[in-house]
Design a protein around this motif. Structure first.
Motif, PDB file in Angstrom:
ATOM      1  N   SER A  33       0.737  -1.182  -0.010  1.00  0.00           N
ATOM      2  CA  SER A  33      -0.036  -0.169  -0.142  1.00  0.00           C
ATOM      3  C   SER A  33       0.879   1.407   0.075  1.00  0.00           C
ATOM      4  N   ILE A  34       0.311   2.218  -0.543  1.00  0.00           N
ATOM      5  CA  ILE A  34       1.214   3.558  -0.985  1.00  0.00           C
ATOM      6  C   ILE A  34       0.186   4.726  -0.286  1.00  0.00           C
ATOM      7  N   GLU A  35       0.466   5.407   0.538  1.00  0.00           N
ATOM      8  CA  GLU A  35      -0.627   6.486   1.165  1.00  0.00           C
ATOM      9  C   GLU A  35       0.372   7.949   0.909  1.00  0.00           C
ATOM     10  N   ALA A  36      -0.735   8.730   0.459  1.00  0.00           N
ATOM     11  CA  ALA A  36      -0.243  10.159   0.178  1.00  0.00           C
ATOM     12  C   ALA A  36      -1.260  11.136   0.285  1.00  0.00           C
ATOM     13  N   GLY A  37      -1.303  11.921   1.255  1.00  0.00           N
ATOM     14  CA  GLY A  37      -2.531  12.837   1.565  1.00  0.00           C
ATOM     15  C   GLY A  37      -3.524  11.606   2.255  1.00  0.00           C
ATOM     16  N   GLU A  38      -5.051  11.972   1.501  1.00  0.00           N
ATOM     17  CA  GLU A  38      -5.909  11.011   1.848  1.00  0.00           C
ATOM     18  C   GLU A  38      -6.156  10.129   0.797  1.00  0.00           C
ATOM     19  N   ARG A  39      -5.369  10.055  -0.037  1.00  0.00           N
ATOM     20  CA  ARG A  39      -5.410   8.868  -1.160  1.00  0.00           C
ATOM     21  C   ARG A  39      -4.588   7.812  -0.753  1.00  0.00           C
ATOM     22  N   LYS A  40      -4.970   6.418  -1.142  1.00  0.00           N
ATOM     23  CA  LYS A  40      -4.252   5.134  -0.892  1.00  0.00           C
ATOM     24  C   LYS A  40      -4.446   4.338  -1.999  1.00  0.00           C
ATOM     25  N   TRP A  41      -3.329   3.691  -2.441  1.00  0.00           N
ATOM     26  CA  TRP A  41      -3.220   2.872  -3.591  1.00  0.00           C
ATOM     27  C   TRP A  41      -2.694   1.495  -3.086  1.00  0.00           C
ATOM     28  N   ARG A  42      -3.148   0.464  -3.823  1.00  0.00           N
ATOM     29  CA  ARG A  42      -2.963  -0.944  -3.555  1.00  0.00           C
ATOM     30  C   ARG A  42      -1.993  -1.132  -4.900  1.00  0.00           C
ATOM     31  N   VAL A  43      -0.744  -1.493  -4.847  1.00  0.00           N
ATOM     32  CA  VAL A  43       0.346  -1.589  -5.861  1.00  0.00           C
ATOM     33  C   VAL A  43       0.995  -3.234  -5.611  1.00  0.00           C
ATOM     34  N   HIS A  44       1.679  -3.629  -6.349  1.00  0.00           N
ATOM     35  CA  HIS A  44       2.486  -4.710  -6.590  1.00  0.00           C
ATOM     36  C   HIS A  44       3.999  -4.264  -6.393  1.00  0.00           C
ATOM     37  N   ARG A  45       4.586  -4.695  -5.610  1.00  0.00           N
ATOM     38  CA  ARG A  45       6.054  -4.582  -5.372  1.00  0.00           C
ATOM     39  C   ARG A  45       7.028  -4.889  -6.461  1.00  0.00           C
ATOM     40  N   CYS A  46       6.615  -5.867  -7.362  1.00  0.00           N
ATOM     41  CA  CYS A  46       7.539  -6.378  -8.460  1.00  0.00           C
ATOM     42  C   CYS A  46       7.281  -5.239  -9.399  1.00  0.00           C
ATOM     43  N   ILE A  47       6.326  -4.582  -9.396  1.00  0.00           N
ATOM     44  CA  ILE A  47       6.156  -3.313 -10.392  1.00  0.00           C
ATOM     45  C   ILE A  47       6.955  -1.923  -9.824  1.00  0.00           C
ATOM     46  N   VAL A  48       6.558  -1.490  -8.853  1.00  0.00           N
ATOM     47  CA  VAL A  48       6.832  -0.240  -8.171  1.00  0.00           C
ATOM     48  C   VAL A  48       8.570  -0.323  -7.658  1.00  0.00           C
ATOM     49  N   SER A  49       8.938  -1.748  -7.680  1.00  0.00           N
ATOM     50  CA  SER A  49      10.360  -1.708  -7.134  1.00  0.00           C
ATOM     51  C   SER A  49      11.223  -1.458  -8.226  1.00  0.00           C
ATOM     52  N   SER A  50      10.988  -1.153  -9.577  1.00  0.00           N
ATOM     53  CA  SER A  50      11.864  -0.824 -10.674  1.00  0.00           C
ATOM     54  C   SER A  50      12.312   0.669 -10.249  1.00  0.00           C
ATOM     55  N   CYS A  51      11.927   1.249  -9.002  1.00  0.00           N
ATOM     56  CA  CYS A  51      12.126   2.726  -8.604  1.00  0.00           C
ATOM     57  C   CYS A  51      12.892   2.314  -7.406  1.00  0.00           C
ATOM     58  N   ASP A  52      14.379   2.762  -7.135  1.00  0.00           N
ATOM     59  CA  ASP A  52      15.054   2.156  -6.153  1.00  0.00           C
ATOM     60  C   ASP A  52      14.559   2.797  -4.664  1.00  0.00           C
ATOM     61  N   PHE A  53      13.939   3.776  -4.710  1.00  0.00           N
ATOM     62  CA  PHE A  53      13.327   4.231  -3.588  1.00  0.00           C
ATOM     63  C   PHE A  53      12.543   3.060  -2.927  1.00  0.00           C
ATOM     64  N   PHE A  54      11.242   2.721  -3.803  1.00  0.00           N
ATOM     65  CA  PHE A  54      10.380   1.674  -3.463  1.00  0.00           C
ATOM     66  C   PHE A  54      10.995   0.457  -3.174  1.00  0.00           C
ATOM     67  N   SER A  55      12.148   0.029  -4.254  1.00  0.00           N
ATOM     68  CA  SER A  55      13.035  -1.188  -3.754  1.00  0.00           C
ATOM     69  C   SER A  55      13.427  -1.187  -2.371  1.00  0.00           C
ATOM     70  N   LYS A  56      14.052  -0.287  -2.187  1.00  0.00           N
ATOM     71  CA  LYS A  56      14.852  -0.304  -0.797  1.00  0.00           C
ATOM     72  C   LYS A  56      13.607  -0.261   0.399  1.00  0.00           C
ATOM     73  N   ALA A  57      12.679   0.344   0.244  1.00  0.00           N
ATOM     74  CA  ALA A  57      11.611   0.584   1.299  1.00  0.00           C
ATOM     75  C   ALA A  57      10.985  -1.002   1.349  1.00  0.00           C
ATOM     76  N   CYS A  58      11.291  -1.707   0.412  1.00  0.00           N
ATOM     77  CA  CYS A  58      10.642  -3.000   0.542  1.00  0.00           C
ATOM     78  C   CYS A  58      11.699  -4.184   0.923  1.00  0.00           C
ATOM     79  N   ASP A  59      12.806  -4.021   0.764  1.00  0.00           N
ATOM     80  CA  ASP A  59      14.007  -4.901   1.033  1.00  0.00           C
ATOM     81  C   ASP A  59      14.862  -4.485   2.047  1.00  0.00           C
ATOM     82  N   SER A  60      14.973  -3.537   2.499  1.00  0.00           N
ATOM     83  CA  SER A  60      16.089  -2.788   3.636  1.00  0.00           C
ATOM     84  C   SER A  60      15.826  -2.808   4.745  1.00  0.00           C
TER      85      SER A  60
END
Length: 216
Positions: A33-60
Motif C-alpha cells: 500500500s502507498i499513501e499520500a494525503g487522503e489517497r491510498k493505492w494498492r500496488v505490486h512490489r514487483c512493479i514499483v520496485s523498478s524505482c530504487d526508493f520503493f525497492s529499498k523500502a521493501c527490502d532494506s
C-alpha cells in the motif's frame, strides 16, 4: 526483425501494458500500500520496485517491509498517482480540462509537481513526458492571471535543487516574453512573486526584442 514479427511484438507489448494498467486500476493481487494525503493505492512490489526508493523500502528492513505500507506525507497525491500510473503503463494521464475537472492553472501546477516528484525519486524517464506536456500546456493557453503561482511553483523546485528544473524555468520565461501584452499588463502581480525567479525574468524581458523595452 521482419515487419510481421515487429507487428506481433508490438501487439504483445500493447496487450501486456493493458493488463498491467488493469492491475493498477483494480489492485488485484497487490501486496503493498502507498499513501499520500487522503489517497491510498494498492500496488505490486514487483512493479514499483523498478524505482530504487520503493525497492529499498521493501527490502532494506525498514518499517515498510513489515507493515506493507509506504507513506509519502510530503508529496502531492495527484503527482503520486501519475508516478504510479507511469510504473504500470510508461505513461500518465491528467484530469481532463474539457469536462471541467481541472483548469489550466491546476493542470500546469500538477505537471510541475509530477516533474519534481520524478526528480526526487530518480525516475528520469518520467521527467521527459512531464516536461513536454508542460511546454505544450504553456503554448496552448493564456498565462494571464496565472504567472505568480507558476513562478512560485517552479522556483520552489529550483530552490530544492531538482535536476532539470532550469529547463522548466527557461520555458516559462520564454513563454512570458512571447506574450508580454497578455502578461506584462499585470506586471505588479509578477513582481509580487518569487524574487530569485523575478530577477531572471527581468533579465530575459530586457533581452526580449518583441517587448520593445530598453534595458535599464
Amino acid at each position: 526483425m521482419t515487419t510481421s514479427e515487429s507487428a506481433i511484438l508490438s501487439s504483445a507489448l500493447a496487450e501486456q501494458t493493458t493488463g498491467l494498467k488493469s492491475r493498477f486500476a483494480d489492485g488485484k493481487y497487490a501486496d503493498l500500500s502507498i499513501e499520500a494525503g487522503e489517497r491510498k493505492w494498492r500496488v505490486h512490489r514487483c512493479i514499483v520496485s523498478s524505482c530504487d526508493f520503493f525497492s529499498k523500502a521493501c527490502d532494506s528492513g525498514f518499517q515498510e517491509t513489515t507493515t506493507g505500507v509506504v507513506k509519502l506525507p510530503d508529496d502531492d497525491p495527484a503527482a503520486v498517482n501519475a508516478l504510479l500510473e507511469y510504473f504500470y503503463g510508461r505513461d500518465f494521464s491528467r484530469p481532463s480540462q474539457d469536462n471541467g475537472h481541472i483548469g489550466f492553472k491546476e493542470d500546469i501546477l500538477l505537471l510541475i509537481a509530477i516533474f519534481h516528484l520524478a526528480g526526487n525519486y530518480l525516475v528520469q524517464s518520467l521527467e521527459n513526458p512531464a516536461e513536454t506536456r508542460f511546454q505544450a500546456a504553456l503554448q496552448a493557453n493564456s498565462l494571464s492571471g496565472y504567472v505568480p503561482d507558476m513562478i512560485d511553483a517552479v522556483d520552489d523546485m529550483t530552490s530544492d535543487g531538482a535536476d532539470g528544473a532550469d529547463n522548466l524555468q527557461k520555458m516559462l520565461i520564454t513563454r512570458i516574453c512571447a506574450s508580454e501584452q497578455d502578461v506584462f499588463g499585470n506586471l505588479e502581480k509578477v513582481q509580487g512573486a518569487s524574487y530569485s525567479f523575478e530577477r531572471q525574468t527581468d533579465a530575459s524581458v530586457q533581452r526580449c526584442t518583441s517587448c520593445g523595452e530598453e534595458s535599464g
